[in-house]
Every structure is written in C-alpha cells, then in structure tokens.
Scaffold this motif. Structure first.
Motif, PDB file in Angstrom:
ATOM      1  N   LEU A  54      43.844  40.522  50.198  1.00  0.00           N
ATOM      2  CA  LEU A  54      43.236  39.552  51.110  1.00  0.00           C
ATOM      3  C   LEU A  54      42.010  40.140  51.801  1.00  0.00           C
ATOM      4  CD1 LEU A  54      46.433  37.974  52.725  1.00  0.00           C
ATOM      5  CD2 LEU A  54      44.986  37.014  50.917  1.00  0.00           C
ATOM      6  N   VAL A  55      42.107  41.404  52.191  1.00  0.00           N
ATOM      7  CA  VAL A  55      40.961  42.052  52.835  1.00  0.00           C
ATOM      8  C   VAL A  55      39.799  42.176  51.859  1.00  0.00           C
ATOM      9  CG1 VAL A  55      40.147  44.165  53.933  1.00  0.00           C
ATOM     10  CG2 VAL A  55      42.416  43.276  54.481  1.00  0.00           C
ATOM     11  N   VAL A  56      40.103  42.623  50.635  1.00  0.00           N
ATOM     12  CA  VAL A  56      39.060  42.771  49.622  1.00  0.00           C
ATOM     13  C   VAL A  56      38.451  41.416  49.277  1.00  0.00           C
ATOM     14  CG1 VAL A  56      38.634  43.393  47.210  1.00  0.00           C
ATOM     15  CG2 VAL A  56      39.978  44.906  48.671  1.00  0.00           C
ATOM     16  N   ALA A  57      39.287  40.378  49.211  1.00  0.00           N
ATOM     17  CA  ALA A  57      38.774  39.039  48.911  1.00  0.00           C
ATOM     18  C   ALA A  57      37.804  38.568  49.987  1.00  0.00           C
ATOM     19  CB  ALA A  57      39.934  38.055  48.778  1.00  0.00           C
ATOM     20  N   SER A 103      38.689  48.886  42.604  1.00  0.00           N
ATOM     21  CA  SER A 103      38.213  47.937  41.592  1.00  0.00           C
ATOM     22  C   SER A 103      37.488  46.760  42.227  1.00  0.00           C
ATOM     23  CB  SER A 103      39.386  47.435  40.749  1.00  0.00           C
ATOM     24  OG  SER A 103      40.328  46.731  41.555  1.00  0.00           O
ATOM     25  N   GLY A 104      37.953  46.325  43.393  1.00  0.00           N
ATOM     26  CA  GLY A 104      37.337  45.173  44.042  1.00  0.00           C
ATOM     27  C   GLY A 104      35.990  45.450  44.655  1.00  0.00           C
ATOM     28  N   THR A 105      35.648  46.725  44.841  1.00  0.00           N
ATOM     29  CA  THR A 105      34.348  47.084  45.418  1.00  0.00           C
ATOM     30  C   THR A 105      33.469  47.824  44.416  1.00  0.00           C
ATOM     31  OG1 THR A 105      35.300  49.131  46.323  1.00  0.00           O
ATOM     32  CG2 THR A 105      35.263  47.196  47.761  1.00  0.00           C
ATOM     33  N   TYR A 106      33.821  47.759  43.152  1.00  0.00           N
ATOM     34  CA  TYR A 106      33.021  48.422  42.123  1.00  0.00           C
ATOM     35  C   TYR A 106      31.714  47.657  41.937  1.00  0.00           C
ATOM     36  CZ  TYR A 106      31.741  50.458  37.620  1.00  0.00           C
ATOM     37  OH  TYR A 106      31.076  51.090  36.602  1.00  0.00           O
ATOM     38  N   TYR A 107      30.601  48.353  42.099  1.00  0.00           N
ATOM     39  CA  TYR A 107      29.306  47.669  42.170  1.00  0.00           C
ATOM     40  C   TYR A 107      28.962  46.928  40.883  1.00  0.00           C
ATOM     41  CZ  TYR A 107      24.335  46.795  42.676  1.00  0.00           C
ATOM     42  OH  TYR A 107      23.111  46.185  42.724  1.00  0.00           O
ATOM     43  N   ASN A 108      29.166  47.559  39.728  1.00  0.00           N
ATOM     44  CA  ASN A 108      28.797  46.902  38.479  1.00  0.00           C
ATOM     45  C   ASN A 108      29.563  45.601  38.275  1.00  0.00           C
ATOM     46  OD1 ASN A 108      26.991  48.891  37.915  1.00  0.00           O
ATOM     47  ND2 ASN A 108      28.198  49.878  36.323  1.00  0.00           N
ATOM     48  N   LEU A 109      30.842  45.591  38.634  1.00  0.00           N
ATOM     49  CA  LEU A 109      31.634  44.372  38.513  1.00  0.00           C
ATOM     50  C   LEU A 109      31.107  43.293  39.452  1.00  0.00           C
ATOM     51  CD1 LEU A 109      34.108  42.876  37.374  1.00  0.00           C
ATOM     52  CD2 LEU A 109      35.464  43.904  39.206  1.00  0.00           C
ATOM     53  N   LEU A 110      30.787  43.676  40.681  1.00  0.00           N
ATOM     54  CA  LEU A 110      30.246  42.719  41.641  1.00  0.00           C
ATOM     55  C   LEU A 110      28.883  42.203  41.193  1.00  0.00           C
ATOM     56  CD1 LEU A 110      31.127  44.640  44.926  1.00  0.00           C
ATOM     57  CD2 LEU A 110      32.261  42.591  44.081  1.00  0.00           C
ATOM     58  N   PHE A 111      28.037  43.107  40.756  1.00  0.00           N
ATOM     59  CA  PHE A 111      26.668  42.741  40.395  1.00  0.00           C
ATOM     60  C   PHE A 111      26.642  41.718  39.267  1.00  0.00           C
ATOM     61  CE2 PHE A 111      22.919  43.318  37.758  1.00  0.00           C
ATOM     62  CZ  PHE A 111      21.883  43.251  38.673  1.00  0.00           C
ATOM     63  N   PHE A 112      27.300  42.031  38.169  1.00  0.00           N
ATOM     64  CA  PHE A 112      27.227  41.146  37.009  1.00  0.00           C
ATOM     65  C   PHE A 112      28.003  39.850  37.227  1.00  0.00           C
ATOM     66  CE2 PHE A 112      26.242  45.251  34.937  1.00  0.00           C
ATOM     67  CZ  PHE A 112      25.028  44.893  34.368  1.00  0.00           C
ATOM     68  N   SER A 113      29.111  39.905  37.952  1.00  0.00           N
ATOM     69  CA  SER A 113      29.878  38.681  38.206  1.00  0.00           C
ATOM     70  C   SER A 113      29.102  37.720  39.092  1.00  0.00           C
ATOM     71  CB  SER A 113      31.223  39.026  38.854  1.00  0.00           C
ATOM     72  OG  SER A 113      32.004  39.835  38.002  1.00  0.00           O
ATOM     73  N   LEU A 114      28.400  38.251  40.091  1.00  0.00           N
ATOM     74  CA  LEU A 114      27.638  37.405  41.005  1.00  0.00           C
ATOM     75  C   LEU A 114      26.273  37.030  40.455  1.00  0.00           C
ATOM     76  CD1 LEU A 114      28.484  39.238  44.351  1.00  0.00           C
ATOM     77  CD2 LEU A 114      29.392  37.047  43.557  1.00  0.00           C
ATOM     78  N   PHE A 115      25.892  37.618  39.340  1.00  0.00           N
ATOM     79  CA  PHE A 115      24.608  37.299  38.726  1.00  0.00           C
ATOM     80  C   PHE A 115      24.776  36.431  37.484  1.00  0.00           C
ATOM     81  CE2 PHE A 115      20.693  40.000  39.945  1.00  0.00           C
ATOM     82  CZ  PHE A 115      20.012  38.851  40.315  1.00  0.00           C
ATOM     83  N   GLY A 116      25.950  35.803  37.349  1.00  0.00           N
ATOM     84  CA  GLY A 116      26.134  34.806  36.312  1.00  0.00           C
ATOM     85  C   GLY A 116      26.606  35.314  34.976  1.00  0.00           C
TER      86      GLY A 116
END
Length: 345
Positions: free
Chosen positions: A23-26, A145-158
C-alpha cells in the motif's frame, strides 16, 4: 511434523506487513507517476502536450490505424510489422475507440501505467508468499521492485514492460504455489499465453517452469497439460495471423537486425550483456536464497528463472529483433530517481 511446521510457519497473517508495504509503495508510485507524467509533458503556445516513448509512439500509430479500420499497419496498404508488442498495441487500439485527442490518448496510456505498476507489486507479494519467504524479505522485495527506476520509467512512458513484469511475476507465484503443494495447476502455466502475446521474450522461461511443475506434481498433471493447450491457442492463432497478414512467421525487426551481423560479434555482445545482468541480479538472488529460513524445492522456480534470464540476456543480442536488447551498452541504474524527476537533473 517438522516439514508441516516449516511450510505453515509463515501463514497468510504473517504477510500483512508485506501488504502494508504494498500500500505504501502503491501510494508512492501514484505520486511519482503523477510527477513523472507532468515532467515528461511539454507546453507549446500555451497548450500542454503529452507523449510516449519512441517505441510506444510507433505502436500508437499502428493502434490508431487499426481502430480506424485499416488494420495493424503503419501506412494504409503497407503491411509491415513494426511494433514491439502485439497485445499492448491491441490494448492501445481499444483506447483509440474513445473520443480523445492524440495528446489525450498518450495521457491515458501513461495513466494506465500506474495500475500496471500496482499489479507488479501485488504479484511480488504473492510470489514471496508462495515461496514462504520471511515477511521482512517480502517487504524488501516489494519496496525494491516497486521503486526500480527502469520499471517505473518504461511503464509510465507507455511501454509494455510493466504488463509483462506483472504477468511473469504472477505466473512464477502460481507455479511456486503448485510446486509447494506438489500438485499440477492450470494457472501455473496458463499465464504463458497472454505473456507471449505481450513479448516473445517469455519463451525461455517456459521450459524450467513447466518442468518444475510437472516433475514435482504427484497428482493433477493433466491440469498442467490442459493449461499448456489453452495457453498455446492464442499464441498459435497469432502466429498464423501474422503469416497470413504480413507474410512472415517472425517479426520484421528480427530479419532487419539479425542479418548482416557476424556471429562472433553477436556472441561477444551477448557475453557483455549476460555479465551485466548477472552482476545486477546475482547479489539480489543470493540474498533472497540466503535470507530464506529453510530453502525448499519450490525455490528452484525463481532461481531457475534468474538463471534463464542470464541466458536470455545473452541470446537477446544475438537475435535482437526477436528478443529485447539490440545494444551492447549496459543500462544505467538510477538510484536517485525522485530527484531526477522532480528537479529535472
């Protein structure tokens, strides 16, 4: 009795801290996603525009043409497969049925990345619980895993990165659960169907997972075979459709990138990628294995997938059009991701 106690030591209540971490990570992902989307937009003549990663924008054009009745094409009448993910492009196509401007469509796809990231974190908790990891280790896995930059970057960039990560993680959780219970499960392999439609990179993960489930199952093995049959139906259907529509069995990018490149250069680049992946993930895998109180046979699934990921990284450079990587340059790890987004540095 010892084995029973070791299996039931960490019950469902023990993983409440992990769900709390989820929940915190979300919440962090939602706030970070809002800032990321805002910072990645730009203003022209007083109007704000949103955009996606270059590969995602290519998929958007294919999706737009499909929604307009022209099929999965870049230009009307020219049948060339140039998108990265069939399933993700199809999802974009359904989004194009909504009455939105091109910029608004990009914003919608970016916003979809936030719940996709939530599903990745939730699947991580399920995987940790299926492997009976210590709750503290499960919390660490969710946060890292929830704060991994590459996962965040590509997921939020479509890109389809988050969706594929969620499917693979959830699939490993179901497979680990089946191995721990020593019985076959349809869901332990059924996820391979949609995952392969998202990216063919999942294919090397299938043999070790299916083998672990079948070899450890004392009953219900037919369920695994049934799951494989159901999972193969959409994959085979897509393969036949690709050949009928594009006239090729493999993506066009495979033929473009895998030809004219000496095999020695492929092997050398593959070794570089494999060493980099092993260095980034090796310590994490050893930490998880050592932190487990009493390693059991079901740990072979995530550890086998880790080993296969190293091999896949090696193969990816040899066949860049079919797999993920097409460059020998290692990806940079961004540790200070909040600072980079909100300050623009």
């Amino acid at each position: 009795m010892t084995d029973i106690r070791s299996v039931t030591r960490y019950g469902s209540r023990s993983y409440r801290p992990a769900w709390g971490a989820f929940l915190v990570v979300a919440l962090v992902q939602a706030c970070y996603g809002a800032g990321f989307i805002l910072r990645s937009s730009f203003v022209v003549e007083g109007r704000r525009y949103f955009c996606l990663f270059d590969d995602a924008m290519i998929s958007m054009r294919y999706a737009s043409n499909w929604a307009n009745g022209q099929g999965f094409v870049w230009n009307a009448g020219e049948r060339v497969e140039g998108y990265t993910s069939f399933a993700w492009t199809a999802l974009m196509g359904f989004c194009h049925l909504l009455p939105l401007s091109p910029s608004g469509m990009c914003l919608l796809v970016q916003l979809l990345g936030i719940p996709v990231l939530w599903s990745c974190s939730a699947a991580t908790v399920l995987l940790a619980r299926s492997c009976r990891l210590m709750p503290a280790v499960a919390c660490s896995a969710v946060v890292l895993s929830g704060t991994y930059y590459n996962l965040l970057f590509f997921s939020l960039f479509g890109m389809e990165t988050g969706l594929l990560t969620a499917l693979v993680t959830w699939g490993q959780a179901r497979a680990a659960h089946a191995v721990r219970r020593k019985e076959g499960s349809t869901w332990s392999v059924l996820w391979l169907g949609p995952a392969l439609l998202v990216r063919p990179d999942v294919l090397p993960l299938a043999p070790p997972i299916v083998a672990c489930v079948l070899l450890t199952a004392r009953r219900y093995r037919r369920r695994v075979l049934l799951g494989l049959l159901v999972a193969a139906l959409p994959v085979v259907s897509h393969l036949l459709w690709r050949y009928e529509f594009y006239g090729q069995w493999l993506p066009n990018t495979y033929y473009l990138k895998a030809t004219g490149w000496p095999i020695a250069d492929r092997i050398g680049s593959g070794l570089i990628q494999a060493q980099w992946t092993a260095g980034c993930l090796g310590l994490a895998a050893l930490f998880v294995a050592a932190a487990a109180t009493r390693p059991k046979r079901w740990y072979v699934i995530p550890l086998s997938c880790f080993a296969v990921s190293i091999a896949t990284r090696f193969i990816s450079v040899g066949t860049p059009g079919l797999w993920t990587a097409s460059s020998s340059r290692p990806s940079r790890v961004y540790w200070c991701w909040p600072h980079r987004v909100f300050t623009g540095s």
